[in-house]
Design a protein around this motif. Structure first.
Motif, PDB file in Angstrom:
ATOM      1  N   VAL A 120      36.789 -23.816 -20.318  1.00  0.00           N
ATOM      2  CA  VAL A 120      36.755 -23.012 -19.090  1.00  0.00           C
ATOM      3  C   VAL A 120      36.303 -21.590 -19.401  1.00  0.00           C
ATOM      4  CG1 VAL A 120      38.166 -22.060 -17.229  1.00  0.00           C
ATOM      5  CG2 VAL A 120      38.506 -24.422 -17.967  1.00  0.00           C
ATOM      6  N   ALA A 121      36.790 -21.036 -20.510  1.00  0.00           N
ATOM      7  CA  ALA A 121      36.413 -19.668 -20.873  1.00  0.00           C
ATOM      8  C   ALA A 121      34.917 -19.547 -21.132  1.00  0.00           C
ATOM      9  CB  ALA A 121      37.203 -19.226 -22.103  1.00  0.00           C
ATOM     10  N   ALA A 122      34.299 -20.633 -21.579  1.00  0.00           N
ATOM     11  CA  ALA A 122      32.862 -20.603 -21.859  1.00  0.00           C
ATOM     12  C   ALA A 122      32.035 -20.420 -20.596  1.00  0.00           C
ATOM     13  CB  ALA A 122      32.446 -21.893 -22.571  1.00  0.00           C
ATOM     14  N   LEU A 123      32.635 -20.631 -19.424  1.00  0.00           N
ATOM     15  CA  LEU A 123      31.908 -20.444 -18.166  1.00  0.00           C
ATOM     16  C   LEU A 123      31.742 -18.970 -17.818  1.00  0.00           C
ATOM     17  CD1 LEU A 123      33.579 -23.283 -16.045  1.00  0.00           C
ATOM     18  CD2 LEU A 123      31.420 -23.362 -17.307  1.00  0.00           C
ATOM     19  N   GLY A 124      32.545 -18.103 -18.444  1.00  0.00           N
ATOM     20  CA  GLY A 124      32.399 -16.669 -18.225  1.00  0.00           C
ATOM     21  C   GLY A 124      33.107 -16.134 -17.001  1.00  0.00           C
ATOM     22  N   ASP A 125      34.035 -16.890 -16.422  1.00  0.00           N
ATOM     23  CA  ASP A 125      34.785 -16.450 -15.249  1.00  0.00           C
ATOM     24  C   ASP A 125      36.158 -15.971 -15.725  1.00  0.00           C
ATOM     25  OD1 ASP A 125      36.542 -16.466 -12.902  1.00  0.00           O
ATOM     26  OD2 ASP A 125      34.863 -17.439 -11.876  1.00  0.00           O
ATOM     27  N   ALA A 126      36.414 -14.663 -15.600  1.00  0.00           N
ATOM     28  CA  ALA A 126      37.650 -14.088 -16.122  1.00  0.00           C
ATOM     29  C   ALA A 126      38.882 -14.636 -15.408  1.00  0.00           C
ATOM     30  CB  ALA A 126      37.611 -12.562 -16.011  1.00  0.00           C
ATOM     31  N   GLU A 127      38.803 -14.809 -14.084  1.00  0.00           N
ATOM     32  CA  GLU A 127      39.951 -15.304 -13.325  1.00  0.00           C
ATOM     33  C   GLU A 127      40.311 -16.725 -13.739  1.00  0.00           C
ATOM     34  OE1 GLU A 127      43.079 -15.591 -10.610  1.00  0.00           O
ATOM     35  OE2 GLU A 127      42.006 -13.888 -11.468  1.00  0.00           O
ATOM     36  N   LEU A 128      39.305 -17.580 -13.884  1.00  0.00           N
ATOM     37  CA  LEU A 128      39.574 -18.948 -14.329  1.00  0.00           C
ATOM     38  C   LEU A 128      40.195 -18.957 -15.720  1.00  0.00           C
ATOM     39  CD1 LEU A 128      36.375 -20.886 -13.157  1.00  0.00           C
ATOM     40  CD2 LEU A 128      38.657 -20.933 -12.132  1.00  0.00           C
ATOM     41  N   SER A 129      39.704 -18.109 -16.593  1.00  0.00           N
ATOM     42  CA  SER A 129      40.244 -18.056 -17.954  1.00  0.00           C
ATOM     43  C   SER A 129      41.701 -17.626 -17.947  1.00  0.00           C
ATOM     44  CB  SER A 129      39.416 -17.097 -18.816  1.00  0.00           C
ATOM     45  OG  SER A 129      38.082 -17.551 -18.941  1.00  0.00           O
ATOM     46  N   ARG A 130      42.031 -16.596 -17.149  1.00  0.00           N
ATOM     47  CA  ARG A 130      43.416 -16.126 -17.097  1.00  0.00           C
ATOM     48  C   ARG A 130      44.344 -17.195 -16.543  1.00  0.00           C
ATOM     49  NH1 ARG A 130      41.038 -11.131 -15.431  1.00  0.00           N
ATOM     50  NH2 ARG A 130      41.350 -11.716 -13.247  1.00  0.00           N
ATOM     51  N   ARG A 136      34.936 -31.877 -13.878  1.00  0.00           N
ATOM     52  CA  ARG A 136      34.375 -31.671 -12.539  1.00  0.00           C
ATOM     53  C   ARG A 136      33.895 -30.237 -12.359  1.00  0.00           C
ATOM     54  NH1 ARG A 136      38.948 -34.717  -8.799  1.00  0.00           N
ATOM     55  NH2 ARG A 136      38.461 -36.866  -9.451  1.00  0.00           N
ATOM     56  N   LEU A 137      34.692 -29.287 -12.843  1.00  0.00           N
ATOM     57  CA  LEU A 137      34.306 -27.883 -12.706  1.00  0.00           C
ATOM     58  C   LEU A 137      33.025 -27.587 -13.483  1.00  0.00           C
ATOM     59  CD1 LEU A 137      34.971 -24.963 -11.783  1.00  0.00           C
ATOM     60  CD2 LEU A 137      36.277 -24.730 -13.922  1.00  0.00           C
ATOM     61  N   ASP A 147      24.935 -25.680  -6.416  1.00  0.00           N
ATOM     62  CA  ASP A 147      25.285 -24.915  -5.214  1.00  0.00           C
ATOM     63  C   ASP A 147      26.747 -25.088  -4.828  1.00  0.00           C
ATOM     64  OD1 ASP A 147      22.649 -24.143  -5.109  1.00  0.00           O
ATOM     65  OD2 ASP A 147      22.060 -25.753  -3.720  1.00  0.00           O
ATOM     66  N   ASP A 148      27.423 -26.039  -5.441  1.00  0.00           N
ATOM     67  CA  ASP A 148      28.817 -26.336  -5.103  1.00  0.00           C
ATOM     68  C   ASP A 148      29.793 -25.567  -5.992  1.00  0.00           C
ATOM     69  OD1 ASP A 148      30.580 -27.687  -3.444  1.00  0.00           O
ATOM     70  OD2 ASP A 148      30.894 -29.293  -4.902  1.00  0.00           O
ATOM     71  N   ARG A 149      29.309 -24.509  -6.671  1.00  0.00           N
ATOM     72  CA  ARG A 149      30.145 -23.809  -7.637  1.00  0.00           C
ATOM     73  C   ARG A 149      31.392 -23.196  -6.992  1.00  0.00           C
ATOM     74  NH1 ARG A 149      28.117 -18.700 -11.221  1.00  0.00           N
ATOM     75  NH2 ARG A 149      26.819 -20.331 -12.174  1.00  0.00           N
ATOM     76  N   LEU A 150      31.231 -22.488  -5.882  1.00  0.00           N
ATOM     77  CA  LEU A 150      32.365 -21.792  -5.275  1.00  0.00           C
ATOM     78  C   LEU A 150      33.445 -22.767  -4.820  1.00  0.00           C
ATOM     79  CD1 LEU A 150      30.549 -19.007  -3.217  1.00  0.00           C
ATOM     80  CD2 LEU A 150      31.693 -18.821  -5.439  1.00  0.00           C
ATOM     81  N   ARG A 151      33.017 -23.861  -4.197  1.00  0.00           N
ATOM     82  CA  ARG A 151      34.011 -24.837  -3.757  1.00  0.00           C
ATOM     83  C   ARG A 151      34.701 -25.491  -4.949  1.00  0.00           C
ATOM     84  NH1 ARG A 151      32.341 -29.778   0.093  1.00  0.00           N
ATOM     85  NH2 ARG A 151      31.412 -30.499  -1.870  1.00  0.00           N
ATOM     86  N   ALA A 152      33.940 -25.773  -6.004  1.00  0.00           N
ATOM     87  CA  ALA A 152      34.531 -26.357  -7.208  1.00  0.00           C
ATOM     88  C   ALA A 152      35.502 -25.378  -7.858  1.00  0.00           C
ATOM     89  CB  ALA A 152      33.430 -26.751  -8.194  1.00  0.00           C
ATOM     90  N   ARG A 153      35.171 -24.087  -7.797  1.00  0.00           N
ATOM     91  CA  ARG A 153      36.058 -23.073  -8.378  1.00  0.00           C
ATOM     92  C   ARG A 153      37.377 -23.012  -7.620  1.00  0.00           C
ATOM     93  NH1 ARG A 153      37.303 -17.687  -7.816  1.00  0.00           N
ATOM     94  NH2 ARG A 153      37.485 -16.485  -9.780  1.00  0.00           N
ATOM     95  N   ARG A 154      37.302 -22.986  -6.270  1.00  0.00           N
ATOM     96  CA  ARG A 154      38.528 -22.952  -5.470  1.00  0.00           C
ATOM     97  C   ARG A 154      39.367 -24.209  -5.702  1.00  0.00           C
ATOM     98  NH1 ARG A 154      34.918 -20.985  -1.494  1.00  0.00           N
ATOM     99  NH2 ARG A 154      34.825 -23.075  -0.572  1.00  0.00           N
TER     100      ARG A 154
END
Length: 277
Positions: free
Chosen positions: A163-173, A216-217, A224-231
């Motif tokens: 997950v951290a490899a995706l570069g999203d700080a919130e997901l990593s935390r 899945r993430l 284009d489904d990144r935001l929905r997959a993130r939520r």
């Protein structure tokens, strides 16, 4: 993740022909010939010699089986009766008696008997003479529990790194907070070996679901489904953490802990989660 209970292999008992004693039994054929040759006294002597030989072979065979079990066990007591040594001594006695008919003095038969005893010990080995102490039961259980916890932590660490490899700080935390909370709960409940065994299936299920959500993430991250997959992933992390917390409550109740102790552990792990987040 599949966790299996370490098992201790039991030594397979070998028959006389499988353990090499069958070769020794070939030495009994000359004694069998004495049953059909010579006067009745010779036949009676042959019966006594065969009986002595059978007892020696039986002792050596049984002693070899006990020695194999001793070697396979982590801790074991030495046998009270050194069967292989006694069996080898009987073989030496048999050799001495048979040689006594061919020599006038006792020195040569006695030397051959000692040689027969030595060859028996060299061929079949000595009996265990001292007790073998392994790791204490409680210490061994704690070691195995810690090894299991380390494997679980390594599996979750791999998922968090993905997950951290995706570069999203919130997901990593959030993923790191989940890891900290789960490992804190496991460390708290695993103090009781029985409760730790009850958690094997829930932990395996948790790791399986976490792996699927990560997949899945990652698959949807560059679409284009990144935001929905993130939520969805953030919601699933929360659900997984709450489900595991509920399972901890049940495990604590099953091991006889009162609700206050369980709530104290959960509160402590929530504080750890907030510090990580």
């Amino acid at each position: 993740m599949r966790m299996t209970r370490p098992s201790r292999q039991q030594p397979q008992s070998s028959g006389p022909l499988e353990s090499g004693i069958g070769i020794l039994m070939l030495a009994a054929f000359p004694l069998l010939l004495l049953l059909f040759q010579g006067p009745p006294v010779t036949a009676f002597t042959a019966v006594l010699m065969l009986s002595l030989f059978a007892v020696a072979v039986r002792l050596i065979h049984r002693g070899a089986a006990i020695a194999a079990a001793y070697d396979a066990a982590e801790s074991a007591k030495a046998p009270r009766l050194p069967r292989k040594m006694i069996g080898s001594a009987l073989l030496g006695l048999l050799v001495m008696i048979l040689a006594g008919h061919h020599f006038v003095s006792l020195g040569m038969p006695l030397g051959l008997g000692v040689l027969g005893f030595g060859l028996g010990v060299a061929a079949f080995g000595r009996d265990p003479l001292t007790d073998k102490e392994g790791a204490p039961g409680e210490e061994l259980r704690q070691l195995r529990t810690q090894e299991t916890l380390d494997r679980i932590d390594a599996a979750i660490t791999t998922a968090v790194a993905d997950v951290a490899a995706l570069g999203d700080a919130e997901l990593s935390r959030r993923a790191e907070a989940l890891q900290s909370g789960v490992m804190g709960l496991l460390n708290a409940i695993s103090q009781d070996p029985l409760a730790a065994r009850r958690l094997r299936k829930p932990v395996a299920r948790f790791l399986d679901l976490l792996g699927k959500e990560n997949a899945r993430l990652i698959d949807a991250w560059n679409t284009d489904d990144r935001l929905r997959a993130r939520r969805r992933y953030l919601g699933r992390l929360t659900a997984l953490g709450e489900a595991f917390e509920d399972r901890l409550r049940k495990a604590g109740a099953e091991q006889g802990r009162d609700a206050y102790d369980v709530e104290a552990d959960l509160l402590w792990n929530r504080m750890v989660d907030k510090q990580v987040a």
